[in-house]
Design a protein around this motif. Structure first.
Motif, short mmCIF file in Angstrom:
data_model
loop_
_atom_site.label_atom_id
_atom_site.label_comp_id
_atom_site.label_asym_id
_atom_site.label_seq_id
_atom_site.Cartn_x
_atom_site.Cartn_y
_atom_site.Cartn_z
N LEU A 89 53.17 28.90 -25.16
CA LEU A 89 51.71 28.91 -25.04
C LEU A 89 51.02 27.62 -25.47
N LYS A 90 51.73 26.77 -26.22
CA LYS A 90 51.12 25.56 -26.82
C LYS A 90 49.99 25.97 -27.78
N ASN A 91 48.98 25.11 -27.95
CA ASN A 91 47.87 25.44 -28.85
C ASN A 91 46.93 26.41 -28.14
N SER A 92 46.85 27.65 -28.60
CA SER A 92 45.98 28.62 -27.92
C SER A 92 45.83 29.90 -28.72
N PRO A 93 44.73 30.63 -28.47
CA PRO A 93 44.61 31.95 -29.11
C PRO A 93 45.69 32.87 -28.56
N TYR A 94 46.22 33.76 -29.41
CA TYR A 94 47.32 34.60 -28.90
C TYR A 94 47.29 36.04 -29.39
N HIS A 95 46.44 36.36 -30.38
CA HIS A 95 46.29 37.78 -30.70
C HIS A 95 44.91 38.06 -31.27
N ILE A 96 44.47 39.31 -31.12
CA ILE A 96 43.26 39.78 -31.79
C ILE A 96 43.71 40.81 -32.81
N CYS A 97 43.23 40.67 -34.05
CA CYS A 97 43.61 41.61 -35.10
C CYS A 97 42.48 42.61 -35.32
N TYR A 98 42.85 43.86 -35.45
CA TYR A 98 41.88 44.95 -35.63
C TYR A 98 42.09 45.64 -36.96
N GLY A 151 30.06 34.52 -37.64
CA GLY A 151 30.57 35.86 -37.85
C GLY A 151 31.96 36.08 -37.27
N TYR A 152 32.49 35.08 -36.59
CA TYR A 152 33.84 35.18 -36.05
C TYR A 152 34.84 34.59 -37.05
N CYS A 153 35.97 35.25 -37.17
CA CYS A 153 37.00 34.77 -38.07
C CYS A 153 38.20 34.35 -37.23
N ILE A 184 37.09 44.36 -34.90
CA ILE A 184 37.81 43.09 -34.86
C ILE A 184 37.79 42.42 -36.23
N HIS A 185 38.96 42.08 -36.72
CA HIS A 185 39.06 41.39 -38.01
C HIS A 185 39.16 39.87 -37.81
N HIS A 186 40.06 39.43 -36.94
CA HIS A 186 40.15 37.99 -36.66
C HIS A 186 40.85 37.76 -35.33
N ILE A 187 40.75 36.53 -34.89
CA ILE A 187 41.48 36.09 -33.71
C ILE A 187 42.55 35.12 -34.18
N GLY A 188 43.79 35.39 -33.83
CA GLY A 188 44.90 34.53 -34.22
C GLY A 188 45.06 33.40 -33.22
N TYR A 189 45.19 32.20 -33.74
CA TYR A 189 45.18 31.00 -32.91
C TYR A 189 46.38 30.14 -33.27
N LEU A 190 47.26 29.96 -32.31
CA LEU A 190 48.46 29.14 -32.54
C LEU A 190 48.12 27.67 -32.49
N VAL A 191 48.57 26.93 -33.49
CA VAL A 191 48.39 25.48 -33.46
C VAL A 191 49.66 24.80 -33.96
N LYS A 192 49.92 23.64 -33.41
CA LYS A 192 51.12 22.90 -33.79
C LYS A 192 50.92 22.21 -35.14
N LYS A 193 49.75 21.59 -35.32
CA LYS A 193 49.48 20.84 -36.56
C LYS A 193 48.29 21.45 -37.27
N ILE A 194 48.56 22.24 -38.30
CA ILE A 194 47.50 23.07 -38.88
C ILE A 194 46.40 22.25 -39.56
N GLU A 195 46.74 21.19 -40.29
CA GLU A 195 45.68 20.45 -40.99
C GLU A 195 44.77 19.72 -40.01
N LYS A 196 45.37 19.15 -38.98
CA LYS A 196 44.55 18.48 -37.96
C LYS A 196 43.70 19.48 -37.19
N ALA A 197 44.27 20.65 -36.91
CA ALA A 197 43.54 21.69 -36.19
C ALA A 197 42.36 22.16 -37.04
N LYS A 198 42.61 22.34 -38.35
CA LYS A 198 41.56 22.77 -39.27
C LYS A 198 40.40 21.76 -39.26
N GLN A 199 40.75 20.48 -39.34
CA GLN A 199 39.71 19.44 -39.32
C GLN A 199 38.92 19.48 -38.02
#
Ligand code: NI
Length: 132
Positions: free
Chosen positions: A73-82, A51-53, A6-21
């Protein structure tokens, strides 16, 4: 099947800066500041914890590759990258194993231009494979 890591989990967010905070409030550390991927028309930011990305992905415009998913899907995880030791073999095995490529291998600016491909399984949905 080649060993996948597993390299990372992709997470959809509407507002990236607010989500980051908000992820930072939860103890995540920004690994790489927000990058604009003009091929996919998304903003991307990588965060790390325990250790999770986590890859935050946010549509930059209506015609971004994730605009449809965002609506659904709104704000939610949506893929795992390998990643795989032999990515081309892993790609062949996955496609022989019921996964269908849903785009063509394309460089990802947020991953130093490494090529990635997205695949769809009718059973588990979207995965991403690093090809370089
Ligand atoms: Ni990803």
């Amino acid at each position: 099947m080649s060993t996948l890591k597993i390299h990372h989990i992709g997470y959809l967010v509407k507002k990236i800066e607010k989500a980051k905070q908000t992820f930072e409030t939860l103890g995540y550390v920004t690994k790489q500041d927000t990058v604009y991927d003009e091929i996919r028309k998304v903003h991307i930011c990588f965060l790390q914890k325990d250790g999770y990305c986590i890859e935050l992905v946010s549509p930059a415009s209506e015609d971004s590759v994730v605009s449809g998913l965002m609506k659904k899907l709104k704000n939610s995880p949506y893929h795992i990258c390998y990643e795989a030791a032999d990515p081309e073999a892993a790609y062949r095995e996955l496609t022989a194993d019921g996964f269908t490529a849903i785009d063509t291998p394309t460089p990802a600016p947020a991953l130093d231009g490494r090529r990635v491909v997205f695949l769809m399984s009718p059973v588990i949905g979207i995965i991403e494979l690093l090809l370089d």
